[in-house]
Design a protein around this motif. Sequence first.
Motif, mmCIF file in Angstrom:
data_model
loop_
_atom_site.group_PDB
_atom_site.id
_atom_site.type_symbol
_atom_site.label_atom_id
_atom_site.label_comp_id
_atom_site.label_asym_id
_atom_site.label_seq_id
_atom_site.Cartn_x
_atom_site.Cartn_y
_atom_site.Cartn_z
ATOM 1 N N GLU A 1 7.875 40.945 22.073
ATOM 2 C CA GLU A 1 6.865 41.590 22.932
ATOM 3 C C GLU A 1 6.735 40.912 24.295
ATOM 4 N N ALA A 2 7.240 39.679 24.422
ATOM 5 C CA ALA A 2 7.167 38.969 25.704
ATOM 6 C C ALA A 2 8.146 39.589 26.698
ATOM 7 N N LYS A 3 7.694 39.816 27.916
ATOM 8 C CA LYS A 3 8.524 40.400 28.969
ATOM 9 C C LYS A 3 8.666 39.394 30.103
ATOM 10 N N ILE A 4 9.905 39.130 30.495
ATOM 11 C CA ILE A 4 10.188 38.107 31.506
ATOM 12 C C ILE A 4 10.627 38.779 32.793
ATOM 13 N N ASN A 5 9.913 38.499 33.888
ATOM 14 C CA ASN A 5 10.347 39.041 35.179
ATOM 15 C C ASN A 5 11.525 38.208 35.683
ATOM 16 N N ASP A 6 12.580 38.894 36.065
ATOM 17 C CA ASP A 6 13.837 38.221 36.371
ATOM 18 C C ASP A 6 14.226 38.450 37.826
ATOM 19 N N SER A 7 13.524 37.812 38.736
ATOM 20 C CA SER A 7 13.848 37.926 40.153
ATOM 21 C C SER A 7 14.838 36.837 40.533
ATOM 22 N N PRO A 8 15.862 37.156 41.313
ATOM 23 C CA PRO A 8 16.861 36.140 41.682
ATOM 24 C C PRO A 8 16.287 35.105 42.638
ATOM 25 N N GLY A 9 16.787 33.881 42.516
ATOM 26 C CA GLY A 9 16.371 32.812 43.421
ATOM 27 C C GLY A 9 15.170 32.056 42.897
ATOM 28 N N GLY A 10 14.840 30.969 43.595
ATOM 29 C CA GLY A 10 13.684 30.172 43.228
ATOM 30 C C GLY A 10 13.838 29.495 41.880
ATOM 31 N N TYR A 11 12.698 29.103 41.299
ATOM 32 C CA TYR A 11 12.761 28.416 40.003
ATOM 33 C C TYR A 11 11.555 28.740 39.126
ATOM 34 N N PHE A 12 10.997 29.943 39.326
ATOM 35 C CA PHE A 12 9.888 30.390 38.489
ATOM 36 C C PHE A 12 10.269 31.655 37.731
ATOM 37 N N LEU A 13 9.774 31.750 36.505
ATOM 38 C CA LEU A 13 9.795 32.999 35.754
ATOM 39 C C LEU A 13 8.352 33.400 35.489
ATOM 40 N N TRP A 14 8.064 34.680 35.660
ATOM 41 C CA TRP A 14 6.722 35.235 35.434
ATOM 42 C C TRP A 14 6.777 36.040 34.141
ATOM 43 N N ILE A 15 5.966 35.666 33.174
ATOM 44 C CA ILE A 15 6.096 36.190 31.825
ATOM 45 C C ILE A 15 4.823 36.908 31.407
ATOM 46 N N ALA A 16 4.991 38.129 30.916
ATOM 47 C CA ALA A 16 3.871 38.937 30.431
ATOM 48 C C ALA A 16 3.874 38.937 28.910
ATOM 49 N N LEU A 17 2.709 38.686 28.324
ATOM 50 C CA LEU A 17 2.534 38.745 26.881
ATOM 51 C C LEU A 17 1.606 39.915 26.546
ATOM 52 N N PRO A 18 1.570 40.345 25.300
ATOM 53 C CA PRO A 18 0.626 41.403 24.927
ATOM 54 C C PRO A 18 -0.806 41.015 25.282
ATOM 55 N N LYS A 19 -1.641 42.024 25.504
ATOM 56 C CA LYS A 19 -2.987 41.778 26.035
ATOM 57 C C LYS A 19 -3.853 40.904 25.140
ATOM 58 N N GLN A 20 -3.573 40.881 23.831
ATOM 59 C CA GLN A 20 -4.419 40.070 22.953
ATOM 60 C C GLN A 20 -4.166 38.577 23.085
ATOM 61 N N VAL A 21 -3.114 38.202 23.827
ATOM 62 C CA VAL A 21 -2.820 36.774 24.017
ATOM 63 C C VAL A 21 -3.473 36.302 25.310
#
Length: 470
Positions: free
Chosen positions: A390-410
Amino acid sequence: MAKYQQLIATIQQQIAAEIWLPGEKLPSLREQVTLSGMSLMTVMHAYQVLESQGWIQSRPQSGYFVAPRAEFLTQPASHQKVQLAESVDINAFIFEVLNACRDPAILPFGSAFPDPELFPQRQLMRSLNAVSHSLTPMDALNNLPPGNESLRKTLAQRYALQGIQVSPEEIVITNGAMEALNLSMQAVTEPGDWVVIENPCFYGALQVIERLKLRAVAIASDPQHGMDLDELARALARWPIKACWMMTSQQNPLGCTLSSEKKAALVALLALHQVTLIEDDVYGELYVGGEKPLPAKAFDRHDTVLHCGSFSKNLVAGFRVGWVAAGQHARKIQHLQLMSTLATSAPMQLALANYLSTRSYDSHLRRLRQTLAQRKNLARQSLKRHLPAEAKINDSPGGYFLWIALPKQVNTTELYYRALAHNISIAPGKMFSSGDQYQNYFRFNTSWAWGDAQELAVSLLGELIAEALT
């Protein structure tokens, strides 16, 4: 076009045409030499560039494989497009999270800084030692605002290489980018003014708004395309906006970079409403590909963009040296700096000027970008292995961060405290918004060398998330 660039283009086209699918093994270096008729060094260079750009991945003792296709989060339809904040009160929580990252026992996936081992410490120390032996009492005076003349001239030359005309007289050297951003906002606003920020945004913007007693119009930013300019136009027509603080390249926490067309449209729209753009470009050097994206400053025709940069994220954090290309506001920013921190450290300015004169900086940046891309790939694959589906990882090129979305109950603030009890730090979504829209998101720093400890930590993080889902 150089031979290695020809090979890069060929392999990119083959991957795009699905001749090579994600996860499939590419021809080995020696096989590619035979196929292409190019030298081993040329093929190695091409593969290294493709890896740094995220097209392919290397696996020890196995060769090169096509990287998984990039995935982008989308802005949830339920999210507010515009969010108002009459006041902001988030500084205490941010301080708590950042302070935890200082503990050497903690794996600092919540840190905002890259792994300091990636920086050329020895060369910088040589430069610092060289200038320390020649310091004179006059150096303290010569490096008062606007800052060291040689350093400002070097920065102006780097702007010129991108076709941006910035005089050394317009540049003010600051104590890191945060002072540049603070002073820029202070120069163009008064307490109670409305300013536009992204949502989610870099928490430093929230801290400045809190300190200066400003009011915020937070406009939702899409993880792939950035801020919605139509929503920005409506906000500019509705509220008396004085300034807009944005990261137009490698946005923190999303990682997205605006296209040149969108940057130009942004600058034109703000100029039409006589609103100053404060461009936070601290990650601008951490791009992928062979050409650095232009900052929004490149499209400034009316002196309405204050461009802020720093060496802290790409060269050395401890020196705390940044700058602002301030244009018409340069004089006022110098006065504000004299009334607050007085000046940036003279030895640090001189050491950076000395290091930049060696022309080692660009070589370092190329190595840094390649290493960050490799580590980001490793971290991403580990997260995909261990986090629930259920975890969704935003995969933008460059940099060194990943932005991760979890289900709303988390709730990632609760997840942060549970992970911290196991010596794992993450940056919960609460840090990046004055509201509660991102309570189920978190930012993950991928700059660290990957090994058993990191793999185990991500596995444990996955277990904690799975527990929160039950």
